[in-house]
Design an enzyme around this catalytic site. Structure first.
Site, PDB file in Angstrom:
ATOM      1  N   GLU A 209       0.794  -1.237   0.000  1.00  0.00           N
ATOM      2  CA  GLU A 209       0.000   0.000   0.000  1.00  0.00           C
ATOM      3  C   GLU A 209       0.826   1.288   0.000  1.00  0.00           C
ATOM      4  O   GLU A 209       0.887   2.011   0.996  1.00  0.00           O
ATOM      5  CB  GLU A 209      -0.966   0.009   1.187  1.00  0.00           C
ATOM      6  N   GLU A 397      -5.810  -8.550   0.548  1.00  0.00           N
ATOM      7  CA  GLU A 397      -6.523  -8.240   1.795  1.00  0.00           C
ATOM      8  C   GLU A 397      -7.967  -7.896   1.472  1.00  0.00           C
ATOM      9  O   GLU A 397      -8.253  -7.223   0.485  1.00  0.00           O
ATOM     10  CB  GLU A 397      -5.915  -7.033   2.529  1.00  0.00           C
TER      11      GLU A 397
HETATM   12  C1  FCB Z   1      -4.626  -2.338   5.596  1.00  0.00           C
HETATM   13  C2  FCB Z   1      -3.280  -2.803   6.102  1.00  0.00           C
HETATM   14  C3  FCB Z   1      -3.360  -3.943   7.073  1.00  0.00           C
HETATM   15  C4  FCB Z   1      -4.521  -3.795   8.041  1.00  0.00           C
HETATM   16  C5  FCB Z   1      -5.790  -3.485   7.298  1.00  0.00           C
HETATM   17  C6  FCB Z   1      -7.010  -3.379   8.176  1.00  0.00           C
HETATM   18  O1  FCB Z   1      -4.522  -1.034   5.092  1.00  0.00           O
HETATM   19  O2  FCB Z   1      -2.475  -3.221   5.036  1.00  0.00           O
HETATM   20  O3  FCB Z   1      -2.130  -4.054   7.728  1.00  0.00           O
HETATM   21  O4  FCB Z   1      -4.241  -2.855   9.005  1.00  0.00           O
HETATM   22  O5  FCB Z   1      -5.631  -2.303   6.551  1.00  0.00           O
END
Ligand code: FCB
Length: 483
Positions: A209, A397
């Protein structure tokens, strides 16, 4: 294919070192993030919660049980990160490497040779390397394909003093991603990790990110180290992190030549957080403009840099002259998509840089922390990402802060259905899904009150207890099908 996912689809959970490792065993106390969350001034200002990683779930010691648990929940993959500050507790700046620059002076290549590798070996913490090797070996034993992120946010304190950077007193060389020298040290670290862990890892993520690190640390004064609010620093960090991907890519390709399984020896991608942006008021031209800007700056900018060499520093939508750097494009075998929410963007005049005149409308279906849950946005984002960059995709994610576990099952099913439709109807090659996260953990500056886990964790005994939604995840993962 009905409700099925493709054969060989990866089902995993995602974690990050700083959020899950500590709480048992040696603490990793040498990073900028460690000092950021412990800083009294940050706590007084309410920039951090006061929760600290040494009260964490303790994955560093409890990993055999955790990986077994992931296996029992239907996973065949596991995403984790390596903590740079554990591997190199002291500076690697003394290790000489050749640095090649392009005609504008940008770092084009860092050449780490065998001698430099030996010196890095002497500087590294061998016990930490051994522990990561055990964790990875245990993954394989449990039938979990590990995906290793090289940079999931903490960087060594010897490279970034976040408090001095916050206060404007840090000298160059101590300002983390603001300093170009960090790229050289990052390349060395990636080379060393690829060399020492490569026989156990085939799937590598470089940077997690770019957007969040740059935005939360350099535009959104407060939450993330070093808590600045400055558009030009933000752009510098976006630029350096995008360049860091290319340097990491080259090191991993060069130093990890061993296959651990069918994907090998090294498949290397970048992990991007992609939001689905929409105008808060679709009839407002100003909202539409603000939406397009958000989409460009936060979804597109760094992928354009990594995949095309477009470093549009003046944010005019064009990469010309010194902004066009195709020589810095090194490769990207896949794109990792972190998708959490929709953002309904509104034009809001703030009196600073007009580029930052926006805000977000409140969520219609909020999670515990107000994220605007919107599964259909994922299908759109996947389609856009594939059409634009033509790379296979992993969902690296996706998850929800939901302490009561009253929304999580619906969230999972909704998003998986969107993925399935993106694969089946839009032809997007999605190769796997990693749920964030296996268990509750330290949600960065927000602390332990934010519950993203399929399992809860007893803070005292560290016992993990699966929530009801974990059974839904397991059912789908094991069947490789939405039932
Ligand atoms: C993302 C992060 C991860 C976690 C989620 C909820 O931005 O990559 O580490 O904190 O959010």
């Amino acid at each position: 294919m009905g409700g099925s996912f493709p054969e060989g689809f990866l089902w995993g959970v995602a974690t990050a070192s700083f959020q899950v490792e500590m709480g048992r065993g040696e603490a990793a106390d040498g990073s900028d993030w460690w000092s950021w969350v412990h800083d009294g001034e940050n706590q007084r200002r309410g920039w951090v919660s006061g929760d600290v990683p040494e009260d964490g779930p303790g994955f560093w010691e409890l990993y055999p049980k955790d990986l077994k648990l992931a296996h029992e929940l239907g996973c065949n993959a596991f995403r984790l990160s390596v903590d740079w500050a554990r591997i190199f507790p002291s500076s690697t700046e003394v290790v000489d490497v050749e640095v090649h620059r392009d005609r504008y002076g940008n770092i084009e290549k860092v050449w780490v040779d065998e001698r430099a590798m030996r010196e890095l070996g002497r500087l590294s913490d061998h016990a930490a390397v051994r522990r990561y090797r055990s964790i990875l070996a245990e993954c394989r034993k449990e039938g979990l394909e590990p995906m290793v992120t090289l940079y999931h946010w903490p960087i060594p304190l010897w490279l970034h003093d976040p408090i001095a950077t916050r206060d404007g007193t840090a000298p160059p060389g101590k300002r983390g991603w603001l300093d170009e020298g960090t790229l050289i040290e990052f390349a060395k670290y990636c080379a060393y990790v690829a060399r020492t862990l490569g026989d156990l890892v085939d799937l590598w993520g470089t940077i997690n990110e770019v957007k969040i690190v740059s935005d939360h640390g350099f535009l959104d004064r407060g939450e993330f180290p070093p808590g600045l609010n400055d558009l030009s620093s933000f752009m510098t960090v976006m630029r350096h992190l995008s360049m860091a991907h290319g340097l990491a890519y080259e090191q991993v390709k060069r130093w990890d030549t061993a296959s651990a399984g069918p994907l090998g020896p090294s498949s290397v991608g970048i992990v991007a957080v992609l939001h689905y942006h929409e105008p808060a008021d679709p009839s407002s031209e100003a909202d539409m403009k603000a939406t397009l800007l958000n989409d460009y700056l936060f979804n597109e900018w760094s992928l354009n840099a990594v995949l095309r060499g477009d470093y549009d520093m003046d944010i005019d939508g064009l990469a010309v002259g010194e902004e066009a750097l195709p020589n810095l494009v090194k490769g990207c075998d896949w794109i990792g998509v972190n998708y959490y929410m929709r953002r309904r963007v509104a034009y809001v005049a703030k009196g600073g840089d007009p580029c930052l005149d926006y805000g977000f409308a409140p969520s219609e279906d909020p999670s515990d922390i107000g994220f605007d849950t919107y599964p259909e946005g994922l299908r759109w984002v996947l389609d856009w990402c594939y059409r634009t960059y033509r790379r296979p995709i992993y969902i690296t994610e996706n998850g929800i802060a939901d302490a009561a576990d009253s929304m999580r099952e619906r969230y999972i099913v909704g998003h998986l259905d969107a993925i399935r439709r993106a694969i089946e109807l839009d032809g997007v090659p999605v190769r796997g899904y990693f749920h964030w996260s296996l268990f509750d953990n330290l949600e960065w500056s927000s602390g332990y009150g934010v519950k993203f886990g399929l399992c809860s964790v007893d803070p005292r005994t560290k016992r993990r207890t699966p929530r009801a939604s974990a059974a839904a995840f397991k059912r789908i993962a094991e069947a490789n099908k939405l039932l």
